[in-house]
Design a protein around this motif. Structure first.
Motif, mmCIF file in Angstrom:
data_model
loop_
_atom_site.group_PDB
_atom_site.id
_atom_site.type_symbol
_atom_site.label_atom_id
_atom_site.label_comp_id
_atom_site.label_asym_id
_atom_site.label_seq_id
_atom_site.Cartn_x
_atom_site.Cartn_y
_atom_site.Cartn_z
ATOM 1 N N ILE A 44 -1.606 16.920 -6.646
ATOM 2 C CA ILE A 44 -1.731 15.485 -6.893
ATOM 3 C C ILE A 44 -0.777 14.751 -5.958
ATOM 4 C CG2 ILE A 44 -1.480 13.622 -8.570
ATOM 5 C CD1 ILE A 44 -2.071 15.601 -10.767
ATOM 6 N N ARG A 45 -1.324 13.814 -5.214
ATOM 7 C CA ARG A 45 -0.501 13.016 -4.305
ATOM 8 C C ARG A 45 -0.682 11.542 -4.636
ATOM 9 N NH1 ARG A 45 -0.958 10.592 0.919
ATOM 10 N NH2 ARG A 45 -3.173 11.142 1.004
ATOM 11 N N GLU A 46 0.412 10.846 -4.811
ATOM 12 C CA GLU A 46 0.381 9.421 -5.085
ATOM 13 C C GLU A 46 0.880 8.660 -3.867
ATOM 14 O OE1 GLU A 46 2.757 8.815 -8.528
ATOM 15 O OE2 GLU A 46 1.250 9.585 -9.936
ATOM 16 N N TYR A 47 0.220 7.576 -3.544
ATOM 17 C CA TYR A 47 0.613 6.770 -2.397
ATOM 18 C C TYR A 47 0.202 5.322 -2.628
ATOM 19 C CZ TYR A 47 -4.295 7.257 -1.071
ATOM 20 O OH TYR A 47 -5.675 7.240 -1.072
ATOM 21 N N PHE A 48 0.822 4.438 -1.872
ATOM 22 C CA PHE A 48 0.544 3.013 -1.975
ATOM 23 C C PHE A 48 -0.168 2.531 -0.719
ATOM 24 C CE2 PHE A 48 3.909 3.600 -5.011
ATOM 25 C CZ PHE A 48 3.622 2.703 -6.025
ATOM 26 N N SER A 49 -1.087 1.617 -0.922
ATOM 27 C CA SER A 49 -1.791 1.005 0.189
ATOM 28 C C SER A 49 -2.059 -0.455 -0.175
ATOM 29 C CB SER A 49 -3.094 1.750 0.479
ATOM 30 O OG SER A 49 -3.723 1.220 1.627
ATOM 31 N N HIS A 50 -2.732 -1.160 0.715
ATOM 32 C CA HIS A 50 -2.977 -2.578 0.517
ATOM 33 C C HIS A 50 -4.465 -2.841 0.417
ATOM 34 C CE1 HIS A 50 1.215 -3.474 1.476
ATOM 35 N NE2 HIS A 50 1.095 -2.571 2.448
ATOM 36 N N GLU A 51 -4.799 -3.887 -0.326
ATOM 37 C CA GLU A 51 -6.183 -4.325 -0.404
ATOM 38 C C GLU A 51 -6.224 -5.840 -0.419
ATOM 39 O OE1 GLU A 51 -7.766 -2.734 -4.048
ATOM 40 O OE2 GLU A 51 -7.478 -4.653 -5.079
ATOM 41 N N CYS A 52 -7.335 -6.364 0.024
ATOM 42 C CA CYS A 52 -7.501 -7.810 0.097
ATOM 43 C C CYS A 52 -8.747 -8.216 -0.678
ATOM 44 C CB CYS A 52 -7.617 -8.266 1.557
ATOM 45 S SG CYS A 52 -7.865 -10.057 1.735
ATOM 46 N N ALA A 53 -8.583 -9.121 -1.618
ATOM 47 C CA ALA A 53 -9.715 -9.665 -2.374
ATOM 48 C C ALA A 53 -10.106 -11.006 -1.750
ATOM 49 C CB ALA A 53 -9.348 -9.846 -3.834
ATOM 50 N N ILE A 54 -11.388 -11.156 -1.431
ATOM 51 C CA ILE A 54 -11.879 -12.363 -0.760
ATOM 52 C C ILE A 54 -13.001 -12.964 -1.595
ATOM 53 C CG2 ILE A 54 -12.875 -13.327 1.339
ATOM 54 C CD1 ILE A 54 -11.774 -10.984 2.875
ATOM 55 N N LEU A 55 -12.909 -14.236 -1.850
ATOM 56 C CA LEU A 55 -13.972 -14.987 -2.516
ATOM 57 C C LEU A 55 -14.498 -16.021 -1.537
ATOM 58 C CD1 LEU A 55 -15.638 -15.724 -5.024
ATOM 59 C CD2 LEU A 55 -13.782 -17.270 -5.682
ATOM 60 N N TRP A 56 -15.767 -15.858 -1.122
ATOM 61 C CA TRP A 56 -16.379 -16.740 -0.135
ATOM 62 C C TRP A 56 -16.972 -17.969 -0.819
ATOM 63 C CZ3 TRP A 56 -15.799 -15.610 4.977
ATOM 64 C CH2 TRP A 56 -15.382 -14.320 5.297
#
Length: 388
Positions: A317-329
């Motif tokens: 099991i590997r845990e890591y952090f990343s980024h995401e972007c929520a866009i509302l058009w």
């Protein structure tokens, strides 16, 4: 009471079908009379009970929004805590109580709210006045002594609406006892035991559509209510300007970082990517059809895989952090841009997006701007921001 119930201040209104059946058990006078609901809510149930009569309608409600709703129905609502409201004794002709089903925390020895409301508001009811009391059946035993001591002609019915069955609700119909007709100790004990027995009875008679007995409401003049508690809404409005709030604000609330100013040199893709993932480019961007709201945040991901080691299956099991972007058009399309997505999800999302646009093309009038499409996109940070 569970936390969701406390958040809504124990607001579980009586179904309109039950209110209509209860109304048929009332006899209304031709003269004006004072009627009170100390937990009026939005006023719908109380309005149904006394609709078309000469009632002087009063209510008490703690929630500001529901107070405004009830006032629109013509009910004189006092926004306050009922336990801190005062009224002259023997002022009311009709009292309808559907209290929060919870324990009181305060100066009343943690009694049930059903008992607190009955004792506090029941004395406002004039001798010969009518009480309609809606409570869970199992709580009747806690209210039995107060009911037996101060009320007579008591009828107890089981409510049959699905919402009422969920809470095991019953309706207690009673008349305020005249003071000269007070019970002796043995009679009071007998009446109390009878009510306590009804609290455990499995099959109470259901509230009938046709009244077996109509409770005549006596006439009475207008009533006056005085609130001795704190003005909660006024305190809430002035809280932001108080010195105490400014002192604790830095501890309780994290201030969002803001970056202002014009960069010395034009930003390239890497600069934009760093600013986005740092949450410094959130907001509204673009014009026309390209106008959208973007919000970046960090997400925690968990990756799991198995491999064989000396004949044994080892689970990693590997845990890591990343980024995401929520866009509302502006057209109602919602996208979630992530660092990576499985192939299966990509295919389903792309098909959903295609279906969404096809539907808007073929049926533009039926297209709903609130339709949400989640669209994972595999691309680097610079490539994603180049799309802006």
């Amino acid at each position: 009471m569970r936390n969701p119930g406390r958040l809504k201040l124990g607001y579980y209104p009586l179904p309109s079908s039950e209110a209509q059946r209860l109304r048929d058990h009332l006899g209304f006078p031709d003269e004006p009379y004072s009627a009170l609901d100390p937990c009026v809510g939005d006023g719908s149930a109380f309005q149904k009970l006394i609709e078309g009569s000469t009632a002087l309608r009063y209510g008490i409600e703690l929630d500001a929004y529901r107070t405004e709703q009830a006032r629109k129905l013509g009910i004189g609502v006092l926004q306050a805590d009922t336990t801190e409201v005062q009224c002259r004794v023997d002022s009311l002709s009709f009292l309808y109580i559907n209290p929060p089903y919870d324990f009181e925390i305060g100066n009343t020895n943690n009694l049930r709210m059903e008992v607190v409301f009955l004792r506090h508001t029941g004395r406002w009811l004039m001798p010969g006045g009518i009480l309609f009391f809606v409570i869970p059946q199992r709580q009747l035993s806690r209210c039995a002594k107060t009911l037996a001591e101060h009320f007579e002609q008591i009828l107890v019915y089981r409510l049959t609406d699905p919402e009422s069955v969920k809470f095991g609700q019953i309706a207690v119909l009673a008349v305020r006892r005249l003071r000269e007709r007070r019970l002796r100790d043995k009679e009071l004990e007998l009446h109390t035991v009878q009510l306590e027995t009804l609290a455990e009875q499995k099959e109470l008679p259901a509230l009938p559509d046709t009244a077996e007995y109509r409770y005549p409401i006596p006439a009475s003049p207008a009533a006056t209510f005085v609130y001795r508690g704190l003005p909660l809404d006024e305190i809430e409005d002035k809280l932001l300007d108080s010195g105490a709030y400014r002192q604790v604000k830095r501890i309780l609330l994290r201030e969002r970082a803001t970056v202002r100013g014009r960069p010395l040199t034009p930003l390239h893709g890497g600069h934009v990517g760093l600013l986005c993932t740092a949450g410094m480019l959130n907001g509204v961007f673009g014009d026309g059809e390209l106008r959208h709201v973007a919000n970046w945040q960090s997400r925690k991901y968990t990756q799991t895989w198995q491999e064989e080691d000396e004949g044994k299956n080892v689970r990693h099991i590997r845990e890591y952090f990343s980024h995401e972007c929520a866009i509302l058009w502006a057209n109602g399309l919602c996208q979630v841009l992530t660092h990576e997505a499985p192939q299966a999800e990509d295919a389903e999302s792309e098909a959903a997006v295609a279906e969404f646009h096809a539907d808007r093309t073929e049926h533009p009038a039926d297209a709903s701007p609130s339709k949400v499409i989640v669209m994972p996109v595999r691309s680097s940070v610079a490539e994603r921001n180049a799309e802006f």
